[in-house]
Design an enzyme around this catalytic site. Sequence first.
Site, PDB file in Angstrom:
ATOM      1  N   PHE A 150       0.858  -1.188   0.000  1.00  0.00           N
ATOM      2  CA  PHE A 150       0.000   0.000   0.000  1.00  0.00           C
ATOM      3  C   PHE A 150       0.890   1.233   0.000  1.00  0.00           C
ATOM      4  CE2 PHE A 150      -2.522   3.456   1.686  1.00  0.00           C
ATOM      5  CZ  PHE A 150      -3.665   3.348   0.904  1.00  0.00           C
TER       6      PHE A 150
ATOM      7  N   ASP B 183       9.217   2.802   1.965  1.00  0.00           N
ATOM      8  CA  ASP B 183       8.028   3.537   2.406  1.00  0.00           C
ATOM      9  C   ASP B 183       7.864   3.298   3.907  1.00  0.00           C
ATOM     10  OD1 ASP B 183       5.478   4.262   3.165  1.00  0.00           O
ATOM     11  OD2 ASP B 183       4.537   3.621   1.298  1.00  0.00           O
TER      12      ASP B 183
ATOM     13  N   LYS C 284       2.319  10.516   8.124  1.00  0.00           N
ATOM     14  CA  LYS C 284       1.549  10.149   9.310  1.00  0.00           C
ATOM     15  C   LYS C 284       1.955  10.886  10.597  1.00  0.00           C
ATOM     16  CE  LYS C 284      -0.463   5.812   7.780  1.00  0.00           C
ATOM     17  NZ  LYS C 284      -1.888   6.089   7.802  1.00  0.00           N
TER      18      LYS C 284
HETATM   19  N1  PLP Z   1       2.223   4.351   2.492  1.00  0.00           N
HETATM   20  C1  PLP Z   1       1.863   3.614   3.556  1.00  0.00           C
HETATM   21  C2  PLP Z   1       2.738   2.481   3.981  1.00  0.00           C
HETATM   22  C3  PLP Z   1       0.690   3.900   4.251  1.00  0.00           C
HETATM   23  O1  PLP Z   1       0.342   3.151   5.303  1.00  0.00           O
HETATM   24  C4  PLP Z   1      -0.102   4.987   3.818  1.00  0.00           C
HETATM   25  C5  PLP Z   1      -1.367   5.302   4.505  1.00  0.00           C
HETATM   26  O2  PLP Z   1      -1.945   4.502   5.197  1.00  0.00           O
HETATM   27  C6  PLP Z   1       0.301   5.726   2.711  1.00  0.00           C
HETATM   28  C7  PLP Z   1       1.474   5.382   2.081  1.00  0.00           C
HETATM   29  C8  PLP Z   1      -0.522   6.880   2.206  1.00  0.00           C
HETATM   30  O3  PLP Z   1      -0.457   7.929   3.099  1.00  0.00           O
HETATM   31  P1  PLP Z   1      -1.537   9.134   3.005  1.00  0.00           P
HETATM   32  O4  PLP Z   1      -2.858   8.549   3.358  1.00  0.00           O
HETATM   33  O5  PLP Z   1      -1.043  10.144   3.988  1.00  0.00           O
HETATM   34  O6  PLP Z   1      -1.506   9.638   1.612  1.00  0.00           O
END
Ligand code: PLP
Length: 394
Positions: free
Chosen positions: A133, A219, A248
Amino acid sequence: MPDALMPSALMTTYQPLPISLERGEGVHVWDTTGRQYLDASGGLAVCLLGHAHPFVTAAIQAQAASLIHSSNLYTIVHQERLGQVLTAVTQMDSAFFCNSGAEANECAIKLARLYGHGRNIELPTIVVMENAFHGRTLATVSATGRPKFQMGFEPLVPGFLRIPYNDIDALTQLTGNPNIVAVMLEPIQGEAGVIMPSPGYLKAVRAVCSQNNWLMIVDEIQAGLGRTGHFLAHQSAGISGDIVTLAKGLANGVPIGACLARGSVAPLFKPGQHGSTFGGNPLACRAALAVLETLEKESLIEKAAETGHYLQERLRKNLRGLAHVVDIRGQGLMIGIELDIPCRALLMQAAEKGLLINVANERVIRLLPALILTHAQADQISAILYDVIKGFAA
Ligand code: PLP
């Protein structure tokens, strides 16, 4: 409050529970009826220091009273300072600030493509993982590895090649592909249900990347910022990414994202190639500086490791053996309890007992509490989860 007699005017992207939170303090939140909850989901890994942390609140108040926004046409002192602090603590060389995780990953993807074009690769391709994700923008949803998030939004952005997570052979088989410029992955797959990297996997990915001049993009949006007992989760494997993304918890709830780069990638962007109106604004950067200072001052990373270990042990002792519980896993305060049946119904049942949790990938109860969690609060989480899972099974 919304007018109960009027239909919601919001797009139907979420299915919120019938609970409206009004106030928070530490790990607790209160709804509009005055009911108290222990927040074990931490606003989805955002409220790293707990709600309404006084030091962060004071920083936000002071900054709001002086300058919220100036635009990146001018030097932003707090942004410069945040760049220095973040790159020092992560041993990276440069930072770009934006407003969310998806934007941080967009920046990483653009950097990897620039890197590829710099090597005369016309169709730069990024290897991504099944079940990953990375966000909801078109490029990040294309990098995401779950059809559920992609269906209906085709055509997806090209330039991604997908392989299974934790399968180093699948990665090595790609080494002859001249278009590959990077591998992008989560150090722990959060949305997939807290899927842990197998021992040695991240280190092996690092080695393949280094041998092939591929960038390793990590990430850290969910797992990073101390939650796992390391500032960055992949540091526990003794490696460094070439590009690292954060968001986050970085400003404890004020929207912010960061893309950090190291080595030859760090100076790749030239003026005008990337940007953001709000990214790196004084308010978000000042809040993030307060968060980083507090993480250090209150030794919260060490505390997350210790309390996380305690909570996981407690959960294993209490929940193992309960019907439907198949696994309890995680690192520090990023914990998944996998059931063998869909368990979204538990969200409301736990809330009725005063506990806010989250469910990932239908069957995994995901805990992402604030790093200030105490042992007594960990006991409380475990006790309520015992009750609701037992009741669920019955
Ligand atoms: N990458 C990871 C691992 C995430 O858990 C999330 C959100 O849950 C994102 C990217 C996307 O972040 P945002 O919702 O701030 O765009």
